[in-house]
Design a protein around this motif. Sequence first.
Motif, PDB file in Angstrom:
ATOM      1  N   CYS A   8      -1.042   1.372 -13.441  1.00  0.00           N
ATOM      2  CA  CYS A   8      -1.142   1.168 -12.009  1.00  0.00           C
ATOM      3  C   CYS A   8      -1.235  -0.327 -11.725  1.00  0.00           C
ATOM      4  O   CYS A   8      -2.019  -1.027 -12.361  1.00  0.00           O
ATOM      5  CB  CYS A   8      -2.404   1.877 -11.506  1.00  0.00           C
TER       6      CYS A   8
ATOM      7  N   CYS B 272      -5.163  -0.901 -10.246  1.00  0.00           N
ATOM      8  CA  CYS B 272      -6.376  -0.738 -11.056  1.00  0.00           C
ATOM      9  C   CYS B 272      -6.092  -0.746 -12.555  1.00  0.00           C
ATOM     10  O   CYS B 272      -7.013  -0.787 -13.356  1.00  0.00           O
ATOM     11  CB  CYS B 272      -7.120   0.535 -10.659  1.00  0.00           C
TER      12      CYS B 272
ATOM     13  N   CYS C 266      -1.051   6.501  -8.166  1.00  0.00           N
ATOM     14  CA  CYS C 266      -2.079   6.418  -9.187  1.00  0.00           C
ATOM     15  C   CYS C 266      -3.126   7.498  -8.915  1.00  0.00           C
ATOM     16  O   CYS C 266      -3.645   7.597  -7.800  1.00  0.00           O
ATOM     17  CB  CYS C 266      -2.716   5.033  -9.154  1.00  0.00           C
TER      18      CYS C 266
ATOM     19  N   SER D 185      -5.934   7.638 -10.209  1.00  0.00           N
ATOM     20  CA  SER D 185      -7.267   7.059 -10.347  1.00  0.00           C
ATOM     21  C   SER D 185      -7.740   6.427  -9.036  1.00  0.00           C
ATOM     22  O   SER D 185      -8.820   6.712  -8.548  1.00  0.00           O
ATOM     23  CB  SER D 185      -7.259   6.027 -11.473  1.00  0.00           C
ATOM     24  N   CYS D 186      -6.871   5.580  -8.424  1.00  0.00           N
ATOM     25  CA  CYS D 186      -7.284   4.895  -7.202  1.00  0.00           C
ATOM     26  C   CYS D 186      -6.432   5.297  -6.001  1.00  0.00           C
ATOM     27  O   CYS D 186      -6.647   4.812  -4.900  1.00  0.00           O
ATOM     28  CB  CYS D 186      -7.239   3.380  -7.407  1.00  0.00           C
TER      29      CYS D 186
HETATM   30 ZN   LIG Z   1      -4.782   2.767  -9.722  1.00  0.00          ZN
END
Ligand SMILES: [Zn+2]
Length: 69
Positions: free
Chosen positions: A19, A22, A44, A46-47
């Motif tokens: 990503c 992040c 992403c 994750s974020c």
């Molecule tokens: Zn990310």
Amino acid sequence: MNEIRENPVLERIPVDGPCPRCGAEELRRYPVVSEGGWFQVVKCQSCLYSVDREPWSRLGPIQLLSDSL
Ligand SMILES: [Zn+2]
């Protein structure tokens, strides 16, 4: 007898690479629907940063009979 049908699950395809925000290697490509219609996005997981976003078919995964007449 009633049959219980599961809703189709939209596949989230893994995308190689980190990503840009992040750095997590959690990129997935999948369709989303928003105001402008359906889009294929790479996000992403994750974020939730959107790496890519392109228009998709008007109804996404749904094929109406009237569309094929
Ligand atoms: Zn990310």
